[in-house]
Each structure stands twice: as C-alpha cells, then as structure tokens.
Design a protein around this motif. Structure first.
Motif, PDB file in Angstrom:
ATOM      1  N   ASN A  91       0.837  -1.214   0.000  1.00 39.58           N
ATOM      2  CA  ASN A  91       0.000   0.000   0.000  1.00 39.58           C
ATOM      3  C   ASN A  91       0.861   1.249   0.000  1.00 39.58           C
ATOM      4  O   ASN A  91       0.565   2.219  -0.675  1.00 39.58           O
ATOM      5  CB  ASN A  91      -0.955   0.003   1.194  1.00 39.58           C
ATOM      6  CG  ASN A  91      -2.018  -1.076   1.085  1.00 39.58           C
ATOM      7  OD1 ASN A  91      -2.280  -1.613   0.025  1.00 39.58           O
ATOM      8  ND2 ASN A  91      -2.631  -1.386   2.224  1.00 39.58           N
ATOM      9  N   HIS A  92       1.942   1.245   0.795  1.00 44.82           N
ATOM     10  CA  HIS A  92       2.830   2.391   0.859  1.00 44.82           C
ATOM     11  C   HIS A  92       3.502   2.655  -0.494  1.00 44.82           C
ATOM     12  O   HIS A  92       3.641   3.801  -0.908  1.00 44.82           O
ATOM     13  CB  HIS A  92       3.886   2.174   1.949  1.00 44.82           C
ATOM     14  CG  HIS A  92       4.870   3.292   2.034  1.00 44.82           C
ATOM     15  ND1 HIS A  92       4.561   4.518   2.581  1.00 44.82           N
ATOM     16  CD2 HIS A  92       6.180   3.367   1.661  1.00 44.82           C
ATOM     17  CE1 HIS A  92       5.608   5.301   2.521  1.00 44.82           C
ATOM     18  NE2 HIS A  92       6.616   4.630   1.972  1.00 44.82           N
ATOM     19  N   ASN A  93       3.928   1.604  -1.172  1.00 44.01           N
ATOM     20  CA  ASN A  93       4.606   1.758  -2.465  1.00 44.01           C
ATOM     21  C   ASN A  93       3.656   2.218  -3.556  1.00 44.01           C
ATOM     22  O   ASN A  93       4.089   2.793  -4.558  1.00 44.01           O
ATOM     23  CB  ASN A  93       5.273   0.447  -2.871  1.00 44.01           C
ATOM     24  CG  ASN A  93       6.482   0.150  -2.015  1.00 44.01           C
ATOM     25  OD1 ASN A  93       7.080   1.056  -1.427  1.00 44.01           O
ATOM     26  ND2 ASN A  93       6.849  -1.101  -1.930  1.00 44.01           N
ATOM     27  N   GLU A  94       2.359   1.969  -3.383  1.00 46.25           N
ATOM     28  CA  GLU A  94       1.373   2.402  -4.383  1.00 46.25           C
ATOM     29  C   GLU A  94       1.011   3.862  -4.239  1.00 46.25           C
ATOM     30  O   GLU A  94       0.444   4.448  -5.129  1.00 46.25           O
ATOM     31  CB  GLU A  94       0.111   1.526  -4.281  1.00 46.25           C
ATOM     32  CG  GLU A  94       0.343   0.114  -4.741  1.00 46.25           C
ATOM     33  CD  GLU A  94      -0.868  -0.786  -4.518  1.00 46.25           C
ATOM     34  OE1 GLU A  94      -1.863  -0.360  -3.892  1.00 46.25           O
ATOM     35  OE2 GLU A  94      -0.813  -1.948  -4.965  1.00 46.25           O
ATOM     36  N   GLU A  95       1.328   4.465  -3.085  1.00 41.26           N
ATOM     37  CA  GLU A  95       0.981   5.884  -2.850  1.00 41.26           C
ATOM     38  C   GLU A  95       1.818   6.808  -3.652  1.00 41.26           C
ATOM     39  O   GLU A  95       2.874   6.675  -4.058  1.00 41.26           O
ATOM     40  CB  GLU A  95       1.132   6.205  -1.357  1.00 41.26           C
ATOM     41  CG  GLU A  95       0.113   5.491  -0.517  1.00 41.26           C
ATOM     42  CD  GLU A  95       0.316   5.748   0.972  1.00 41.26           C
ATOM     43  OE1 GLU A  95       1.292   6.430   1.382  1.00 41.26           O
ATOM     44  OE2 GLU A  95      -0.505   5.265   1.746  1.00 41.26           O
TER      45      GLU A  95
END
Length: 95
Positions: A91-95
């Motif tokens: 999720n963090h990398n998709e932000e």
C-alpha cells in the motif's frame, strides 16, 4: 528457535517428511552438515523426537514433540504479521 533453518525443518517434518533425506530434499539450500547440526540441537532442546527403528538397516525418524506443537500459535501469529506487513508495504509503495 533462532536461525535460518529451524522453521523450515519443523515445517518439513510437520508436512510428513520424517527421515533425514526426505527432510533434506524438501528444504532447498540446506547442507547435510547444517541439517544434521540443527536436528541434533532441536532433539536436545526437546522440540523434536528422534526414533531409531530396528530392521535390517537402521532407520531414524524425527517427529515433533508436544513442546514443538505448543508454539504453533506463535508461528501462526508471525505468518499473520508477515502478511499484514507485506500489505502495508504494498500500500505504501502504491501511494
């Protein structure tokens, strides 16, 4: 239960691999020497039980003890944490 190989060894044994060569074949990358050392240590710590079966050739089998089964819940929590951690990173990398 520290080290790289103990959990894969327990996993292998709990999945039906009881003899040394079966365990060794089921764990990619482990050496014969390392497997032997880890099994001896886990038997000494009462995590595994070593049984010698008498026949024309000596057969040795390993099985989990009740003590080994007692930390199954901890392992399941570690798996859960790992999945949650992986999702947070995704999720963090998709932000």
């Amino acid at each position: 239960m520290g080290g790289k190989w103990k959990l894969p060894i327990i996993n292998s044994i709990c999945n039906g691999n009881r003899r040394f060569k079966e365990i060794e074949r089921s764990i990619p990358g482990i050496t014969t020497r390392m497997l032997s050392r880890e099994l001896k240590e886990m038997v000494a710590n009462k995590v595994l039980e070593r049984t010698v079966i008498s026949s024309s050739t000596v057969i040795i089998e390993y099985s989990p003890t009740d003590y080994c089964h007692s930390f199954g819940g901890i392992i399941l929590q570690m798996i859960k944490w790992g999945k949650e951690h992986r999702q947070k990173i995704k999720n963090h990398n998709e932000e």
